[in-house]
Design a protein around this motif. Structure first.
Motif, PDB file in Angstrom:
ATOM      1  N   ALA A   1      48.878  62.477  30.708  1.00 54.67           N
ATOM      2  CA  ALA A   1      47.486  62.061  30.815  1.00 54.67           C
ATOM      3  C   ALA A   1      46.876  62.818  31.995  1.00 54.67           C
ATOM      4  O   ALA A   1      47.590  63.450  32.787  1.00 54.67           O
ATOM      5  CB  ALA A   1      47.388  60.551  31.026  1.00 54.67           C
ATOM      6  N   LYS A   2      45.564  62.758  32.123  1.00 54.42           N
ATOM      7  CA  LYS A   2      44.904  63.450  33.233  1.00 54.42           C
ATOM      8  C   LYS A   2      43.740  62.615  33.741  1.00 54.42           C
ATOM      9  O   LYS A   2      43.190  61.755  33.036  1.00 54.42           O
ATOM     10  CB  LYS A   2      44.400  64.822  32.793  1.00 54.42           C
ATOM     11  CG  LYS A   2      43.270  64.774  31.776  1.00 54.42           C
ATOM     12  CD  LYS A   2      42.756  66.177  31.462  1.00 54.42           C
ATOM     13  CE  LYS A   2      41.589  66.112  30.471  1.00 54.42           C
ATOM     14  NZ  LYS A   2      41.018  67.451  30.201  1.00 54.42           N
ATOM     15  N   ASP A   3      43.379  62.866  34.990  1.00 55.80           N
ATOM     16  CA  ASP A   3      42.131  62.385  35.554  1.00 55.80           C
ATOM     17  C   ASP A   3      41.640  63.448  36.525  1.00 55.80           C
ATOM     18  O   ASP A   3      42.158  64.574  36.530  1.00 55.80           O
ATOM     19  CB  ASP A   3      42.276  61.000  36.193  1.00 55.80           C
ATOM     20  CG  ASP A   3      43.184  60.975  37.416  1.00 55.80           C
ATOM     21  OD1 ASP A   3      43.650  62.055  37.856  1.00 55.80           O
ATOM     22  OD2 ASP A   3      43.449  59.874  37.945  1.00 55.80           O
ATOM     23  N   ARG A   4      40.670  63.129  37.356  1.00 53.19           N
ATOM     24  CA  ARG A   4      40.101  64.131  38.263  1.00 53.19           C
ATOM     25  C   ARG A   4      41.127  64.677  39.253  1.00 53.19           C
ATOM     26  O   ARG A   4      40.948  65.760  39.800  1.00 53.19           O
ATOM     27  CB  ARG A   4      38.927  63.534  39.025  1.00 53.19           C
ATOM     28  CG  ARG A   4      39.297  62.352  39.920  1.00 53.19           C
ATOM     29  CD  ARG A   4      38.127  61.852  40.732  1.00 53.19           C
ATOM     30  NE  ARG A   4      38.491  60.671  41.512  1.00 53.19           N
ATOM     31  CZ  ARG A   4      39.183  60.702  42.645  1.00 53.19           C
ATOM     32  NH1 ARG A   4      39.583  61.865  43.133  1.00 53.19           N
ATOM     33  NH2 ARG A   4      39.481  59.578  43.280  1.00 53.19           N
ATOM     34  N   GLN A   5      42.226  63.932  39.463  1.00 53.43           N
ATOM     35  CA  GLN A   5      43.251  64.370  40.410  1.00 53.43           C
ATOM     36  C   GLN A   5      44.201  65.398  39.802  1.00 53.43           C
ATOM     37  O   GLN A   5      44.826  66.170  40.519  1.00 53.43           O
ATOM     38  CB  GLN A   5      44.062  63.159  40.875  1.00 53.43           C
ATOM     39  CG  GLN A   5      43.210  62.076  41.507  1.00 53.43           C
ATOM     40  CD  GLN A   5      43.961  60.769  41.642  1.00 53.43           C
ATOM     41  OE1 GLN A   5      44.664  60.552  42.634  1.00 53.43           O
ATOM     42  NE2 GLN A   5      43.832  59.886  40.665  1.00 53.43           N
ATOM     43  N   GLY A   6      44.363  65.358  38.459  1.00 55.76           N
ATOM     44  CA  GLY A   6      45.277  66.281  37.812  1.00 55.76           C
ATOM     45  C   GLY A   6      46.119  65.601  36.743  1.00 55.76           C
ATOM     46  O   GLY A   6      45.661  64.682  36.058  1.00 55.76           O
ATOM     47  N   LEU A   7      47.392  66.024  36.654  1.00 52.10           N
ATOM     48  CA  LEU A   7      48.264  65.630  35.550  1.00 52.10           C
ATOM     49  C   LEU A   7      49.160  64.454  35.923  1.00 52.10           C
ATOM     50  O   LEU A   7      49.753  64.429  37.002  1.00 52.10           O
ATOM     51  CB  LEU A   7      49.139  66.827  35.158  1.00 52.10           C
ATOM     52  CG  LEU A   7      50.050  66.653  33.939  1.00 52.10           C
ATOM     53  CD1 LEU A   7      49.213  66.533  32.662  1.00 52.10           C
ATOM     54  CD2 LEU A   7      51.028  67.819  33.828  1.00 52.10           C
ATOM     55  N   TRP A   8      49.291  63.501  34.977  1.00 50.49           N
ATOM     56  CA  TRP A   8      50.173  62.351  35.118  1.00 50.49           C
ATOM     57  C   TRP A   8      51.168  62.332  33.970  1.00 50.49           C
ATOM     58  O   TRP A   8      50.838  62.745  32.849  1.00 50.49           O
ATOM     59  CB  TRP A   8      49.375  61.055  35.130  1.00 50.49           C
ATOM     60  CG  TRP A   8      48.419  60.936  36.284  1.00 50.49           C
ATOM     61  CD1 TRP A   8      47.136  61.408  36.335  1.00 50.49           C
ATOM     62  CD2 TRP A   8      48.668  60.334  37.550  1.00 50.49           C
ATOM     63  NE1 TRP A   8      46.566  61.127  37.550  1.00 50.49           N
ATOM     64  CE2 TRP A   8      47.481  60.471  38.324  1.00 50.49           C
ATOM     65  CE3 TRP A   8      49.770  59.693  38.116  1.00 50.49           C
ATOM     66  CZ2 TRP A   8      47.384  59.981  39.618  1.00 50.49           C
ATOM     67  CZ3 TRP A   8      49.660  59.201  39.417  1.00 50.49           C
ATOM     68  CH2 TRP A   8      48.486  59.343  40.139  1.00 50.49           C
ATOM     69  N   MET A   9      52.382  61.829  34.232  1.00 53.25           N
ATOM     70  CA  MET A   9      53.446  61.834  33.227  1.00 53.25           C
ATOM     71  C   MET A   9      54.085  60.462  33.125  1.00 53.25           C
ATOM     72  O   MET A   9      54.290  59.778  34.131  1.00 53.25           O
ATOM     73  CB  MET A   9      54.492  62.889  33.599  1.00 53.25           C
ATOM     74  CG  MET A   9      55.591  63.112  32.560  1.00 53.25           C
ATOM     75  SD  MET A   9      57.017  61.992  32.727  1.00 53.25           S
ATOM     76  CE  MET A   9      57.668  62.434  34.329  1.00 53.25           C
ATOM     77  N   MET A  10      54.403  60.072  31.882  1.00 55.14           N
ATOM     78  CA  MET A  10      55.143  58.837  31.632  1.00 55.14           C
ATOM     79  C   MET A  10      56.316  59.156  30.717  1.00 55.14           C
ATOM     80  O   MET A  10      56.236  60.044  29.857  1.00 55.14           O
ATOM     81  CB  MET A  10      54.253  57.796  30.935  1.00 55.14           C
ATOM     82  CG  MET A  10      53.106  57.282  31.775  1.00 55.14           C
ATOM     83  SD  MET A  10      53.588  56.016  32.968  1.00 55.14           S
ATOM     84  CE  MET A  10      53.693  54.556  31.919  1.00 55.14           C
TER      85      MET A  10
END
Length: 262
Positions: A142-151
């Protein structure tokens, strides 16, 4: 080396499940009638259950579910547990790992205040459907303004992947991904791998112009020219000198036995 499982390629895309995805729980007579897979049920005498576990204080008449998430007129849930603070009126499922309401993003660990709800976006469904039509969790981004997230399968909350260029980020398969600078395996950067020339054999093995790669490591001992992954057993590979399981060298006899297993 971590164990990995086969899955179909997921493309870089935004997912958003509408209210049409919500389902009422199926009535079954007892847990003995429960099919495989994680599902909400209505069991006489126990009320709403997540698999065999009662969902405490669930309102039967208004209860709806999708994937591991659920809601009724009073509360929101994941895997049968209450998501504290979530608003049922605006609650929606984003993918297998994430949901949101009008204010916040939620996972199995509850409200995720580190995520920016205004710019948050899931990049895949977070699951694949197996041959038995069961939904199985996979590595999810997933992403938001901060960058990339992982689950991942056992994740309760997302892991931030530092330094990823979201304009060039793309998934390669269920395990491998890349941007203009890095190759990723399950959110881990593969040191010295070249994303410009990287190709994946399967979800465990790949190569660039100079290296054979197993998961998040360069397989330095591998013979580049003769290396090949086994099509029918994604844990196995070989070259002219060695036989491998998850990148670890194994005897030929063990390789042959594993390769020929049905």
């Amino acid at each position: 080396m971590q164990v990995a499982f086969p899955a179909a390629i997921l493309f870089f895309a935004s997912i958003n499940y509408s209210d049409t995805m919500w389902m009422k729980p199926e009535t079954i007579l007892s847990v003995k009638d429960q099919p495989a897979g994680n599902v909400y049920y209505l069991i006489p005498g126990q009320g709403v259950c997540y698999n065999s576990y009662p969902v405490k204080r669930a309102d039967i008449d208004s209860f709806m579910w999708y994937l591991d998430f659920a809601k009724d007129k009073n509360r929101c849930y994941i895997a049968g547990n209450v998501l504290k603070g979530a608003d049922p009126g605006s609650f929606e499922v984003l993918n297998m790992y994430f949901a949101r309401d009008k204010d916040q993003i939620y996972t199995a660990a509850g409200m995720q205040q580190k995520l920016d709800p205004e710019t948050f976006e899931v990049l895949d469904e977070g699951f694949e459907t197996d041959m038995h039509n069961r939904k199985r969790k996979i590595t999810s981004y997933a992403k938001d303004r901060q960058g990339l997230w992982m689950m991942e399968y056992y994740s309760l909350k997302p892991t931030f992947v530092k330094g990823i260029d979201m304009t060039s980020f793309s998934r390669i398969n269920d395990s491998f991904a890349k941007d203009q600078q890095f190759v990723l395996w399950r959110g881990k950067k593969v040191k010295n791998a070249d994303p410009g020339t990287f190709t994946a054999f399967n979800i465990n093995y790949g190569r660039d112009n100079n290296h054979i790669i197993c998961q998040d490591n360069i397989l330095a001992v591998a013979d580049y020219e003769t290396f090949e992954a086994v099509a029918t057993q994604i844990t196995l590979a070989k070259d002219k000198n060695r036989y491998y399981r998850f990148g670890d060298e194994i005897p030929k006899a063990e390789f042959t036995e594993l390769r020929d297993q049905k």
